[in-house]
Write a protein that holds these residues in place. Structure first.
Motif, PDB file in Angstrom:
ATOM      1  N   THR A   1      -7.060  -2.700 -11.813  1.00  0.00           N
ATOM      2  CA  THR A   1      -7.555  -3.869 -11.083  1.00  0.00           C
ATOM      3  C   THR A   1      -6.473  -4.929 -10.905  1.00  0.00           C
ATOM      4  O   THR A   1      -5.673  -5.160 -11.808  1.00  0.00           O
TER       5      THR A   1
ATOM      6  N   ALA B   1       0.827  -1.205   0.000  1.00  0.00           N
ATOM      7  CA  ALA B   1       0.000   0.000   0.000  1.00  0.00           C
ATOM      8  C   ALA B   1       0.865   1.261   0.000  1.00  0.00           C
ATOM      9  O   ALA B   1       0.581   2.225  -0.707  1.00  0.00           O
TER      10      ALA B   1
ATOM     11  N   GLU C   1      -4.898  -3.099  -0.827  1.00  0.00           N
ATOM     12  CA  GLU C   1      -5.826  -2.127  -1.400  1.00  0.00           C
ATOM     13  C   GLU C   1      -6.703  -1.518  -0.314  1.00  0.00           C
ATOM     14  O   GLU C   1      -6.966  -0.314  -0.317  1.00  0.00           O
ATOM     15  N   GLU C   2      -7.130  -2.325   0.650  1.00  0.00           N
ATOM     16  CA  GLU C   2      -7.916  -1.805   1.771  1.00  0.00           C
ATOM     17  C   GLU C   2      -7.101  -0.811   2.593  1.00  0.00           C
ATOM     18  O   GLU C   2      -7.604   0.232   3.002  1.00  0.00           O
TER      19      GLU C   2
ATOM     20  N   LYS D   1     -12.269   5.961  -3.045  1.00  0.00           N
ATOM     21  CA  LYS D   1     -12.810   4.981  -3.981  1.00  0.00           C
ATOM     22  C   LYS D   1     -13.453   5.748  -5.127  1.00  0.00           C
ATOM     23  O   LYS D   1     -14.302   6.605  -4.915  1.00  0.00           O
TER      24      LYS D   1
ATOM     25  N   ARG E   1     -12.318   1.708  -7.753  1.00  0.00           N
ATOM     26  CA  ARG E   1     -10.864   1.564  -7.771  1.00  0.00           C
ATOM     27  C   ARG E   1     -10.269   2.652  -6.883  1.00  0.00           C
ATOM     28  O   ARG E   1     -10.832   3.747  -6.783  1.00  0.00           O
ATOM     29  N   PRO E   2      -9.124   2.416  -6.259  1.00  0.00           N
ATOM     30  CA  PRO E   2      -8.454   3.484  -5.505  1.00  0.00           C
ATOM     31  C   PRO E   2      -7.994   4.594  -6.454  1.00  0.00           C
ATOM     32  O   PRO E   2      -7.348   4.316  -7.461  1.00  0.00           O
TER      33      PRO E   2
ATOM     34  N   LEU F   1      -5.507   3.297  -9.796  1.00  0.00           N
ATOM     35  CA  LEU F   1      -4.825   2.014  -9.685  1.00  0.00           C
ATOM     36  C   LEU F   1      -5.657   0.986 -10.433  1.00  0.00           C
ATOM     37  O   LEU F   1      -6.829   0.799 -10.149  1.00  0.00           O
TER      38      LEU F   1
END
Length: 151
Positions: free
Chosen positions: A104, A39, A112-113, A123, A140-141, A102
């Motif tokens: 998938t 991350a 990702e979290e 998001k 997606r972020p 970012l």
């Protein structure tokens, strides 16, 4: 009294159980550490791409010509440089809202979290044109920023 040599079976079992508990705790924490590292790396790369887009726009008089943006962000490993921008997309709406998205399945789900917990990341929703096609940012972020856009 009789002196004994060595350990009893109960003492050995207790030591083995304690070592097992410590090993399990370390394995659980190492997964979390690798997610945090992924991350952090993704956040750093997104900031670098954002900076590159902003500098590109500054060189163009403060305007971003979306069709001319071509970012080649390379890792700083001089032995084996790798292009890392392929994990991301850059899109800009007509109102000047720009995003670094970012793609998938580029980092583990846990990472990702953790990335979404950063205040600079949210998001995404909707699509952003990128000059050739459109960048889909749904769920997606994304890292948003504002630009003056020339199409």
């Amino acid at each position: 009294m009789k002196m004994r040599k060595g350990f009893t079976l109960v003492e050995l079992l207790i030591v083995i159980i304690i070592i097992g508990i410590l090993a399990a705790a370390m394995l659980l924490s190492s997964g979390s550490a690798s997610d945090s590292a992924a991350a952090t790396a993704a956040l750093s790369e997104m900031r670098a791409i954002k900076a590159a887009v902003v500098m590109h726009a500054a060189n163009a008089g403060g305007r971003l010509n979306v069709k001319s943006v071509d970012i080649n962000l390379v890792s700083n490993d001089m032995e084996k440089p790798t292009v890392i921008v392929s994990k991301y997309e850059v899109g800009v709406k007509n109102d000047g809202e720009a995003v670094v998205v970012l793609k998938t399945n580029q980092i583990p789900g846990g990472a990702e979290e953790k990335l979404l917990q950063n205040p600079a990341i949210e998001k995404g929703a909707g699509t952003y044109p990128d000059g050739h096609a459109s960048v889909t940012a749904a769920n997606r972020p994304v890292m948003k920023f504002n630009m003056v856009v020339v199409r």
